[in-house]
Scaffold this motif. Structure first.
Motif, PDB file in Angstrom:
ATOM      1  N   ASP A 517       0.753  -1.219   0.122  1.00  0.00           N
ATOM      2  CA  ASP A 517      -0.099   0.178  -0.002  1.00  0.00           C
ATOM      3  C   ASP A 517       0.828   1.276   0.113  1.00  0.00           C
ATOM      4  O   ASP A 517       2.075   1.333  -0.146  1.00  0.00           O
ATOM      5  CB  ASP A 517      -0.954  -0.008   1.043  1.00  0.00           C
ATOM      6  CG  ASP A 517      -0.050  -0.059   2.591  1.00  0.00           C
ATOM      7  OD1 ASP A 517       0.728   0.256   2.552  1.00  0.00           O
ATOM      8  OD2 ASP A 517      -0.931  -0.551   3.504  1.00  0.00           O
ATOM      9  N   ASP A 518       0.125   2.510   0.196  1.00  0.00           N
ATOM     10  CA  ASP A 518       0.986   3.741  -0.104  1.00  0.00           C
ATOM     11  C   ASP A 518       1.836   3.928   1.111  1.00  0.00           C
ATOM     12  O   ASP A 518       3.027   4.459   0.778  1.00  0.00           O
ATOM     13  CB  ASP A 518      -0.349   4.885  -0.250  1.00  0.00           C
ATOM     14  CG  ASP A 518      -1.009   4.728  -1.494  1.00  0.00           C
ATOM     15  OD1 ASP A 518      -0.602   3.980  -2.259  1.00  0.00           O
ATOM     16  OD2 ASP A 518      -2.105   5.789  -1.498  1.00  0.00           O
ATOM     17  N   LYS A 519       1.329   3.459   2.323  1.00  0.00           N
ATOM     18  CA  LYS A 519       2.218   3.716   3.643  1.00  0.00           C
ATOM     19  C   LYS A 519       3.623   2.981   3.410  1.00  0.00           C
ATOM     20  O   LYS A 519       4.611   3.111   3.638  1.00  0.00           O
ATOM     21  CB  LYS A 519       1.626   3.667   4.892  1.00  0.00           C
ATOM     22  CG  LYS A 519       0.366   4.243   4.888  1.00  0.00           C
ATOM     23  CD  LYS A 519      -0.323   4.068   6.343  1.00  0.00           C
ATOM     24  CE  LYS A 519      -1.399   4.880   6.730  1.00  0.00           C
ATOM     25  NZ  LYS A 519      -2.266   4.730   7.916  1.00  0.00           N
ATOM     26  N   GLN A 521       4.865   1.757   0.644  1.00  0.00           N
ATOM     27  CA  GLN A 521       5.943   2.288  -0.445  1.00  0.00           C
ATOM     28  C   GLN A 521       6.605   3.407  -0.045  1.00  0.00           C
ATOM     29  O   GLN A 521       7.781   3.714  -0.546  1.00  0.00           O
ATOM     30  CB  GLN A 521       4.869   2.562  -2.009  1.00  0.00           C
ATOM     31  CG  GLN A 521       4.278   1.340  -2.470  1.00  0.00           C
ATOM     32  CD  GLN A 521       3.393   1.820  -3.606  1.00  0.00           C
ATOM     33  OE1 GLN A 521       3.834   2.406  -4.584  1.00  0.00           O
ATOM     34  NE2 GLN A 521       2.404   0.921  -3.866  1.00  0.00           N
ATOM     35  N   ILE A 522       6.064   4.407   0.578  1.00  0.00           N
ATOM     36  CA  ILE A 522       6.655   5.478   1.344  1.00  0.00           C
ATOM     37  C   ILE A 522       7.691   5.236   2.130  1.00  0.00           C
ATOM     38  O   ILE A 522       8.763   5.949   2.123  1.00  0.00           O
ATOM     39  CB  ILE A 522       5.779   6.576   1.752  1.00  0.00           C
ATOM     40  CG1 ILE A 522       4.562   7.059   0.983  1.00  0.00           C
ATOM     41  CG2 ILE A 522       6.343   7.605   2.571  1.00  0.00           C
ATOM     42  CD1 ILE A 522       3.520   7.943   1.709  1.00  0.00           C
ATOM     43  N   LYS A 539      -0.767  -0.184  -7.076  1.00  0.00           N
ATOM     44  CA  LYS A 539      -1.069   1.267  -7.150  1.00  0.00           C
ATOM     45  C   LYS A 539       0.356   1.902  -7.249  1.00  0.00           C
ATOM     46  O   LYS A 539       1.041   1.973  -6.136  1.00  0.00           O
ATOM     47  CB  LYS A 539      -1.941   1.904  -6.210  1.00  0.00           C
ATOM     48  CG  LYS A 539      -2.086   3.333  -6.428  1.00  0.00           C
ATOM     49  CD  LYS A 539      -2.766   3.863  -5.149  1.00  0.00           C
ATOM     50  CE  LYS A 539      -3.163   5.372  -5.342  1.00  0.00           C
ATOM     51  NZ  LYS A 539      -4.060   5.831  -4.186  1.00  0.00           N
ATOM     52  N   ARG A 540       0.889   2.707  -8.301  1.00  0.00           N
ATOM     53  CA  ARG A 540       2.195   3.195  -8.068  1.00  0.00           C
ATOM     54  C   ARG A 540       2.033   4.972  -7.694  1.00  0.00           C
ATOM     55  O   ARG A 540       1.472   5.656  -8.149  1.00  0.00           O
ATOM     56  CB  ARG A 540       2.573   3.387  -9.723  1.00  0.00           C
ATOM     57  CG  ARG A 540       2.494   2.024 -10.326  1.00  0.00           C
ATOM     58  CD  ARG A 540       3.392   2.046 -11.850  1.00  0.00           C
ATOM     59  NE  ARG A 540       3.211   0.796 -12.449  1.00  0.00           N
ATOM     60  CZ  ARG A 540       4.143   0.362 -13.123  1.00  0.00           C
ATOM     61  NH1 ARG A 540       4.790   1.231 -13.795  1.00  0.00           N
ATOM     62  NH2 ARG A 540       4.015  -0.996 -13.844  1.00  0.00           N
ATOM     63  N   THR A 541       2.869   4.972  -6.563  1.00  0.00           N
ATOM     64  CA  THR A 541       2.978   6.268  -5.818  1.00  0.00           C
ATOM     65  C   THR A 541       4.300   6.879  -5.996  1.00  0.00           C
ATOM     66  O   THR A 541       4.180   7.907  -5.472  1.00  0.00           O
ATOM     67  CB  THR A 541       2.386   6.053  -4.466  1.00  0.00           C
ATOM     68  OG1 THR A 541       3.203   5.142  -3.854  1.00  0.00           O
ATOM     69  CG2 THR A 541       0.906   5.461  -4.352  1.00  0.00           C
ATOM     70  N   ARG A 542       4.929   6.015  -6.110  1.00  0.00           N
ATOM     71  CA  ARG A 542       6.575   6.811  -6.120  1.00  0.00           C
ATOM     72  C   ARG A 542       7.315   6.904  -7.627  1.00  0.00           C
ATOM     73  O   ARG A 542       6.758   6.012  -8.392  1.00  0.00           O
ATOM     74  CB  ARG A 542       7.520   5.864  -5.311  1.00  0.00           C
ATOM     75  CG  ARG A 542       6.982   5.464  -4.036  1.00  0.00           C
ATOM     76  CD  ARG A 542       7.750   6.820  -2.887  1.00  0.00           C
ATOM     77  NE  ARG A 542       9.197   6.685  -3.169  1.00  0.00           N
ATOM     78  CZ  ARG A 542       9.961   6.063  -2.327  1.00  0.00           C
ATOM     79  NH1 ARG A 542       9.473   5.404  -1.315  1.00  0.00           N
ATOM     80  NH2 ARG A 542      11.444   6.213  -2.461  1.00  0.00           N
ATOM     81  N   TYR A 547       8.506  -0.472 -10.660  1.00  0.00           N
ATOM     82  CA  TYR A 547       7.565  -1.172 -10.533  1.00  0.00           C
ATOM     83  C   TYR A 547       7.441  -2.330 -11.718  1.00  0.00           C
ATOM     84  O   TYR A 547       7.252  -2.105 -12.655  1.00  0.00           O
ATOM     85  CB  TYR A 547       6.261  -0.332 -10.698  1.00  0.00           C
ATOM     86  CG  TYR A 547       5.832   0.554  -9.326  1.00  0.00           C
ATOM     87  CD1 TYR A 547       5.227   0.012  -8.232  1.00  0.00           C
ATOM     88  CD2 TYR A 547       6.722   1.649  -9.544  1.00  0.00           C
ATOM     89  CE1 TYR A 547       4.975   1.164  -7.355  1.00  0.00           C
ATOM     90  CE2 TYR A 547       6.167   2.770  -8.622  1.00  0.00           C
ATOM     91  CZ  TYR A 547       5.582   2.294  -7.361  1.00  0.00           C
ATOM     92  OH  TYR A 547       5.374   3.279  -6.256  1.00  0.00           O
TER      93      TYR A 547
END
Length: 619
Positions: A517-519, A521-522, A539-542, A547
Motif C-alpha cells: 500500500d501507499d504507506k 511504498q513511502i 498502485k504506483r505512488t513513487r 514497479y
C-alpha cells in the motif's frame, strides 16, 4: 492501407485521431444556438432525428460486434477458421468514420434541400420507391463497380485495404479508403434522395434504409453462419434477394466470386457465384462442437472492464485496461446496465475468447460477477456455484485443464479450488491455480545478486512459496507484521528459517508482496523495486522507484487469434496463472494444482520456456 494508396485514401480528419468527433462541433453549436434562441418548439422532426439516428447506428454496430465475437469464440458455426490479430483490430478501429460522414451528409442535405425539413415521419409510396431503387439501380451499379474495384489498378490503390481482412468482423464492412466510401455514399443516396425530390420522402424511410444497409453489411461480415435453412425453403426466391454470411465470406477468401452487394441474383446472372457457396452454407450452418483442451475461468473486474472484454468494445479490448479513453465517461450508463443484467441474469459462465497454440485449443470463460461481489460474504455461495457449474460443464465436455483466474481461486472463497476437488474426487478435468509458475516468475524477476528482500504481508500461497524459496537460497526475507511472520516461520524449513527475520526498521531495495500500500511504498528507499505477487497491479505512488508487472509471460508467436489484452497487461502477454493452465495441458500433467498443492517451481518454469513462453522482465 491499400498496397499502393491512391488519391483520397486518407480520411480528412485522420490527423485528428481520437478528437475526430470535433468535426461535428459546428452542427452541434448550430443546434445549441437554435435551441437557445428559438426553443425546442422551433425544431422540426427531421432535424431532431439526426443525432438519435447517429447513436442508434453506433449501438447497432456494437451489438453486431459483440454478437459476432461471442459466436466466433464458441466456434460452432464459424466460417473462416483463422486467427484475428492486433494489426487488423487497429486498422478497423476507425469504423465509425463512415457514421461521422453520414451525419455530415444529413446536416448538408437538411441545409440545402428544403423538402427535407417538411418530410413526414412515414410515407408508404416513398418506401416502395426506395426498395425498387435499391433492388434495381443500386444492386446493379454496385455489382459492376465492385468488379471494377477488383481490377488491379483500383484494387491496389483502394479496395485491397478492405480485403486485407480475410477473417472478417462486422465492422470490416465499412473499412475502406475515403474515396471508395464516397463512391458508396453516392450510390446509396440514390434510394434516399430520389423519393425526397419526388415528394415521397420520409424520416422513417431513410432511417430504416440505413438500418437495412448496416444490418446486411454486418451480417455479411460476421464470420458465423446464422440464417436458418427453412427461410429459403419457405420463400425460395429469397435465395436471390438476400445473401448469407458464408456467401460473402467466400468473396473475402476467393476474391473473384460473389461480388453482389446484398442480393446475389447478379452473381447468378453473370455466372460469378462461387461453386462452393451452397456447400459452405450448409456445412457451417450445421456446425460442429469443439472441445477446448484448456479453459481459463476468469471474471469481470470493474464496471469499465465490461468494455474491455473481447465481446465489448474492440478498440478498448485491444489495449491494456489501464489505458484510458476520453469517451469512457459518456458510456458509463451502459456499464451500469451490464452490471445489473449480469447480476440478475448471469446464471452461468460465458465464452469470450478462443485461441490456438499448435494443436491445442484454448478458451476463456467469464463468470458474470465483479470484484466487489467477491468481497461480499453473502455472494460467496452463489459465486462458488457458478464456478462449480463451469467446472462440471468443462468436465462433461472433456476439457483437460481448467485454470482459475483472478478471484475465482481466492483462498477465502474456495481454498484455491480445493473445495471442488474434495467435493468431486473423480473429477476428470484438472484444476490449476497457477501458483507454481507465478512463484517461478516472481523468483526469476528478483536480481540474482539480491541478499535481502522485504515481504509485505505473507498470507498468500505465492508469498509463502516465494519466501520459502528465497530463504532456502540464503536470501534474507524481512517482515514487519508479527502475525504473518509467525505463520510463515512455521512453513519455512528449519534449515532455512534463520533467513526469515522480523524487523520494523530495515528497508532493503527489493519489496515483494500481494498488496504493497501507499504507506509501505513511502517507507521504501529511493530506487527500490516493487515486485507484485498477485494477479492485480500495484498502485504506483513513487516516481523514484521501479514497479514490475504482475507475474506474467510473453506468449509464443505461434499462438493464434490473440487480439485482446488480458486486463492491464500489454499485448501478447498473459498472466502466469493463465499460462500455467496451458503448460499443464501441453505437458499432459494429470494432477491438480490447488489448495496447498503446488507444482515444482523449476519444473513448471522449464516447461513454460520449452513451449515458447518467455519472461516479461529479466532479473
Amino acid at each position: 492501407m491499400a498496397t499502393r494508396p491512391g488519391p483520397l485514401t486518407e480520411w480528412p480528419w485522420h490527423w485528428m485521431r481520437s478528437f475526430k468527433y470535433l468535426v461535428l462541433a459546428p452542427a452541434a453549436l448550430h443546434t445549441a444556438h437554435r435551441v437557445v434562441t428559438s426553443g425546442w418548439g422551433d425544431m422540426d422532426t427531421a432535424y431532431t432525428t439526426m443525432l438519435p439516428a447517429l447513436l442508434l447506428r453506433m449501438i447497432h454496430n456494437q451489438i453486431w460486434i459483440s454478437l459476432s465475437r461471442h459466436q466466433t469464440a464458441r466456434r460452432k458455426h464459424i466460417i473462416v477458421d483463422r486467427g484475428l490479430e492486433f494489426e487488423q483490430v487497429d486498422r478497423e478501429s476507425s469504423w465509425d468514420d463512415q457514421i461521422i460522414l453520414m451525419t455530415l451528409f444529413f446536416y448538408l442535405a437538411y441545409a440545402t434541400i428544403p423538402s427535407v425539413r417538411l418530410m413526414p415521419m412515414w410515407e408508404t409510396k416513398g418506401a416502395i420507391i426506395m426498395a425498387l431503387l435499391h433492388i434495381g439501380p443500386v444492386e446493379f451499379l454496385y455489382y459492376w463497380f465492385h468488379r471494377a474495384l477488383h481490377h488491379h489498378f483500383l484494387y491496389s490503390r483502394y479496395h485491397s485495404h478492405h480485403h486485407a481482412s480475410i477473417v472478417t468482423e462486422p465492422i470490416t464492412s465499412v473499412i475502406h479508403p475515403f474515396a471508395e466510401i464516397l463512391a458508396y455514399f453516392v450510390l446509396f443516396s440514390i434510394p434516399m434522395l430520389i423519393p425526397i425530390f419526388m415528394g415521397y420522402g420520409s424520416i422513417l424511410g431513410v432511417v430504416l434504409y440505413l438500418a437495412y444497409i448496416d444490418f446486411m453489411n454486418n451480417m455479411g461480415h460476421c464470420n458465423f453462419e446464422m440464417l436458418p435453412k427453412w427461410i429459403f425453403q419457405v420463400v425460395p426466391p429469397l435465395k436471390y434477394l438476400m445473401y448469407t454470411p458464408s456467401y460473402h465470406s467466400l468473396h473475402h477468401t476467393q476474391f473473384r466470386t460473389n461480388y453482389s452487394l446484398f442480393m446475389p441474383f447478379y452473381d447468378y446472372i453473370y455466372n460469378t457465384m462461387d461453386k462452393s457457396t451452397d456447400e459452405l452454407y450448409e456445412r457451417t450452418l450445421i456446425g460442429k462442437e469443439e472441445t477446448p483442451d484448456v479453459v481459463h475461468l476468469t471474471h469481470i473486474t470493474t464496471l469499465q472492464s465490461t468494455y474491455h472484454l473481447r465481446v465489448g468494445i474492440a478498440s478498448i479490448a485491444s489495449k491494456p485496461s489501464d489505458n484510458p479513453v476520453w469517451y469512457m465517461w459518456m458510456i458509463w450508463p451502459m456499464a451500469w446496465l451490464s452490471m445489473v443484467l449480469a447480476w440478475v441474469y448471469g446464471s452461468s459462465a460465458f465464452v469470450v475468447e478462443s485461441l490456438k497454440l499448435k494443436k491445442f485449443k484454448m478458451q476463456t470463460w467469464v463468470i458474470p460477477r465483479y470484484n466487489f461481489q467477491y468481497g461480499l460474504i453473502r455472494e460467496r455461495e452463489s459465486i462458488n456455484k457458478l464456478i462449480e457449474k463451469a467446472i462440471l460443464y468443462a468436465d462433461g465436455r472433456g476439457v483437460k485443464v481448467l485454470s482459475l483466474g483472478l478471484l475465482n481461486q481466492a483462498k477465502q472463497l474456495n481454498g484455491s479450488g480445493e473445495l471442488f476437488t474434495n467435493k468431486y474426487p473423480e473429477l476428470g478435468v484438472r484444476l490449476v491455480d497457477g501458483s507454481g509458475l507465478a512463484t517461478a516468475v516472481v523468483l526469476k524477476s528478483i536480481p540474482s545478486d539480491t541478499k535481502r528482500v522485504f515481504l509485505c504481508g505473507g498470507n498468500s500461497k505465492v508469498e509463502h512459496a516465494v519466501a520459502t524459496a528465497l530463504c532456502e537460497r540464503g536470501v534474507q526475507v524481512i517482515m514487519n507484521q508479527k502475525k504473518e511472520y509467525d505463520m510463515l516461520k512455521l512453513r519455512v524449513p528449519e534449515s532455512s528459517v534463520a533467513y526469515l527475520k522480523f524487523s520494523s526498521d530495515e528497508t532493503p531495495q527489493i519489496w515483494i508482496g500481494d498488496i504493497i500500500d501507499d504507506k509501505q511504498q513511502i517507507r521504501a528507499p529511493k530506487g527500490a523495486t516493487f515486485i507484485p505477487t498477485s494477479q492485480f497491479p500495484l498502485k504506483r505512488t513513487r516516481q523514484d522507484c521501479t514497479y514490475l508487472s504482475n507475474p506474467a509471460m510473453k506468449i509464443p508467436e505461434a499462438m493464434q487469434n490473440v487480439h485482446t489484452c488480458e486486463n492491464w497487461l500489454p499485448r501478447r502477454v498473459m498472466s502466469a496463472w493463465r499460462v500455467a493452465g496451458m503448460v499443464h495441458a501441453l505437458q499432459g500433467w494429470d494432477i491438480h494444482e490447488c489448495g496447498d498443492d503446488m507444482m515444482d517451481i523449476e519444473k513448471v518454469w522449464s516447461a513454460a520456456i520449452k513451449h515458447g513462453f518467455t519472461p516479461l522482465s529479466k532479473a
